[in-house]
Write an enzyme that holds these catalytic residues in place. Structure first.
Site, PDB file in Angstrom:
ATOM      1  CB  CYS A  29      30.671  38.034  18.569  1.00  0.00           C
ATOM      2  SG  CYS A  29      29.761  36.610  19.214  1.00  0.00           S
ATOM      3  CB  CYS A  78      27.535  36.518  17.018  1.00  0.00           C
ATOM      4  SG  CYS A  78      27.514  37.281  18.710  1.00  0.00           S
TER       5      CYS A  78
END
Length: 183
Positions: free
Chosen positions: A103, A100
């Site tokens: 993230c 991600c």
């Protein structure tokens, strides 16, 4: 001009453009392929031959990991009960994944929040891929997802999904801490 598409004489298509190559019989197809594959090389490349890009190998694909600094700790499903639900302090849980991008983008801001608010709350990370039961139980649909827990319960309206700037993250945490101290 007629273009022959088949060796049968019944299948002739009228085309206004001349054919690029006319093949009369299947035996000539094989001989044309043999001639093409045996064309001499020029500067190490065959004429009329494209070199395909090299495929990724396991050693050439970049690998990412979830790194936690001094303030943020990564926990697993087995530790969730004792670390989050039984904690006597509020716990900010960040659901993340190694693949991600957002993230990884907010990771430094989360580290900063963990260090700055270390006396008021605990910050933990949970890997999305390694903890499917928690993902299902808390219905985490987007990454990163932040959820604040206090006294073993999710704080109402504390859930936030997606990347966030450090300033907005700080304002988000301040408002959550104010909400739970008033209640």
């Amino acid at each position: 001009m007629d273009t022959l598409l088949s060796s049968s004489s019944s299948m002739v298509v009228r085309s206004p453009l001349p054919p690029v190559r006319t093949i009369a019989s299947p035996s000539k197809v094989y001989s044309a392929a043999a001639i093409f594959s045996s064309t001499p090389s020029v500067n190490g490349f065959r004429r009329n031959h494209l070199q395909l890009p090299r495929p990724f190998t396991s050693s050439s694909v970049p690998k990412f990991s979830i790194r936690c600094g001094a303030g943020v700790r990564e926990i697993k499903e087995t530790e969730f009960q004792s670390t989050v639900l039984e904690s006597n302090r509020p716990v900010l849980v960040e659901f993340v994944a190694t693949w991600c991008g957002p993230c990884r983008l907010i990771s430094p801001a989360m580290e900063s929040i963990a260090q700055e608010y270390g006396d008021k709350l605990e910050v933990v990370k949970i890997d999305h891929d390694a903890n499917p039961q928690l993902i299902e139980e808390y219905k985490v649909y987007g990454l990163p997802t932040l959820i604040l827990f206090k006294d073993g319960q999710e704080v109402a309206e504390s859930r936030r999904e997606g990347a966030i700037t450090k300033a907005k993250l700080k304002a988000y945490v301040d408002s959550l801490l104010e909400t739970i101290s008033v209640a």
